[in-house]
Write an enzyme that holds these catalytic residues in place. Structure first.
Site, PDB file in Angstrom:
ATOM      1  N   CYS A  76       3.350 -13.714 -15.630  1.00 48.24           N
ATOM      2  CA  CYS A  76       3.568 -12.748 -14.732  1.00 48.24           C
ATOM      3  C   CYS A  76       4.837 -12.975 -13.941  1.00 48.24           C
ATOM      4  CB  CYS A  76       2.396 -12.553 -13.816  1.00 48.24           C
ATOM      5  SG  CYS A  76       2.594 -11.129 -12.558  1.00 48.24           S
TER       6      CYS A  76
ATOM      7  N   ASP B  76      -4.383  24.056  14.564  1.00 47.40           N
ATOM      8  CA  ASP B  76      -3.487  23.361  15.511  1.00 47.40           C
ATOM      9  C   ASP B  76      -4.179  24.074  16.921  1.00 47.40           C
ATOM     10  OD1 ASP B  76      -2.512  21.933  13.606  1.00 47.40           O
ATOM     11  OD2 ASP B  76      -0.388  22.655  14.087  1.00 47.40           O
TER      12      ASP B  76
ATOM     13  N   HIS C   5      -2.114  -5.017 -11.333  1.00 46.25           N
ATOM     14  CA  HIS C   5      -1.149  -5.689 -10.974  1.00 46.25           C
ATOM     15  C   HIS C   5       0.069  -5.325 -11.736  1.00 46.25           C
ATOM     16  CE1 HIS C   5       1.249  -9.076  -9.413  1.00 46.25           C
ATOM     17  NE2 HIS C   5       1.774  -9.294 -10.769  1.00 46.25           N
TER      18      HIS C   5
END
Length: 474
Positions: free
Chosen positions: A61, A320, A459
């Site tokens: 890796c 809002d 990963h």
């Protein structure tokens, strides 16, 4: 004395095995992404540990796989974006497409769209005045107020001497045809830092004047200070605890701004434009809410309950105009909540409310500043008797951030130390909004932080940093 000679299967050289081998509790062959942390953990636990590696520490890796390839891919993306430069600068085209899409969906649904400004005559009657002064009276059995907010007005002595085209708010600054030579930004909140960094990157000299002691006043101090450092490194001048007093020395080339600091009055010289990013105000002053009996608070926001009902039972408010937090995703959630009430009789499901909803938001600086839930100071104020823990980790500890050369910033979590519940999370870093959303999902599911700590994330991703963040809890 030596035992028989063995032949190494790969190196093809002779190895002599001693009669008295070195003894270990545990031997690990190979230092990849599993072996290396395992060896470290065992050694920390006082096991005599050996790690045998024939070539590179870190395994595939680090040396031949994830790290080098993803770093090169990041470089390739930069080159690709550079070649696509002419594809950008399309703000008006995107706005036009989105607006047309909204208009078409309304028309296809059979909605009557009346262009004009509405005001109450009584609780069920409104008059709509169009742009040419024409009037139309309409009556509704139910009424929803969704008039939103607008930038607060610019107030500063001497400002009338500066041309209107040089006095900007968060709407008009996006219509500039030129990049200012020197933009003074009044206000260091979310809007101020976004536009300040943007125009610095477009080539303007930028000075942010902020009366508070830190940028982004609601955020945790240490993360806000990191933002200040990054802005300064980008070339933005940041003046904290500083208040503008007046505009002076106005000429065709520009003007100066006198400011008050802890050390006394000073002059910010050579401004060509000034942006007021000092908040927003509700669009209710022309609504004639009193005629309908709709209650406003002292700032002009419409007062509602947790089901978005106003002081009048058949009048509601969303977005809002009912007050902070003023985010688009909150307005959209208001729609879902109110739809459940208005369509409840038609069997659409249970009635929703805005009670205890988890509020996320993202400040689109670079890197992004994403937050969800409570900040540390809010958690300690709300739960004075709880054991509050925090974990803060620099983005430079995140492999994906290093591979993409985006390691600026940090992330921080706030935890209930007894239950492990995640009370809040901030990520000031690359893809901070996306990473925040992962934690938000865990909070929605009432998962303790340990579930993220032990989760298997792909990963290399930013999300896998949520395995390691909790090691910094204190």
């Amino acid at each position: 004395m030596y035992r028989p000679i063995l032949r190494h299967p790969l190196k093809h050289h002779l190895i002599q095995t001693p009669t008295k081998p070195t003894k270990y509790d545990i031997i690990i062959i190979g230092s990849g992404q599993g072996g290396t942390p395992l060896a470290r953990a065992l050694a920390d636990a006082k096991f005599k540990t050996a790690l045998i590696e024939r070539e590179h520490i870190g395994g595939c890796c680090v040396n031949e796989g994830c790290t080098p390839t993803k770093t090169m891919i990041a470089s390739g993306r930069v080159a690709y974006l550079a070649r696509r430069g002419w594809d950008f600068g399309r703000k008006r085209d995107i706005v036009r497409v989105f607006r047309a899409g909204s208009e078409k969906r309304l028309k296809d649904a059979g909605v009557d769209v009346l262009m004009g400004e509405a005001s109450f005559v009584d609780a069920k009657t409104m008059v709509v005045v169009d742009g040419e002064g024409g009037e139309r009276v309409v009556r509704g059995e139910k009424i929803v107020i969704n008039t939103g907010c607008r930038p607060a007005g610019a107030v500063l002595e001497g400002l009338e001497k500066v041309g209107k085209e040089r006095v900007l708010d968060s709407t008009s600054i996006m219509e500039l045809g030129v990049v200012p030579e020197h933009l003074v930004v009044v206000g260091g909140g979310y809007i101020g830092v976004e536009f300040g960094q943007l125009f610095r990157r477009l080539g303007a000299k930028v000075t942010i004047v902020h009366r508070g002691g830190q940028l982004l006043p609601r955020e945790d101090r240490e993360l806000a200070d990191l933002l200040g450092e990054i802005l300064r490194k980008d070339g933005v001048k940041v003046l904290l605890e500083t208040t503008p007093i007046r505009v002076v020395d106005v000429s065709d080339e520009g003007f100066d701004v006198m400011v008050s600091t802890k050390k006394g009055d000073e002059i910010v010289k050579g401004a060509t434009h000034i942006l007021f990013a000092t908040g927003r105000v509700p669009n209710t002053e022309r609504l004639n809410a009193a005629a309908a009996g709709v209650k406003l608070n002292n700032k002009g926001y419409v007062v509602t309950d947790d089901f978005l009902q106003t002081s009048v039972p058949f009048i509601y408010a969303i977005g809002d105009v009912k007050g902070p937090p003023a985010f688009t995703h909150i307005s959209f959630d208001d729609y879902r909540v109110l739809k459940s009430s208005l369509l409840e009789s038609e069997g659409s499901g249970s009635r929703l409310s805005i009670t205890d909803r988890i509020v996320p938001y993202v400040v689109y600086t670079d890197p992004q500043f994403g937050h969800v839930g409570l900040h540390e100071h809010e958690a300690r104020e709300k739960y004075p008797n709880k054991k509050i823990l925090t974990a803060q980790m620099p983005m430079s500890y995140v492999a994906r951030a290093l591979e993409t050369d985006e390691s600026r910033g940090a992330m921080k979590a706030v935890i209930d130390g007894e239950s492990g519940s995640i009370l809040g999370f901030s990520c000031f870093g690359a893809e901070g909004g996306e990473l925040m959303s992962v934690v938000q999902t865990a909070m929605i599911g009432n998962l303790p932080y340990q579930k993220l700590q032990d989760a298997v994330f792909a990963h290399p991703t930013f999300a896998e940093s949520l395995n390691n963040l909790w090691g910094f809890l204190k």
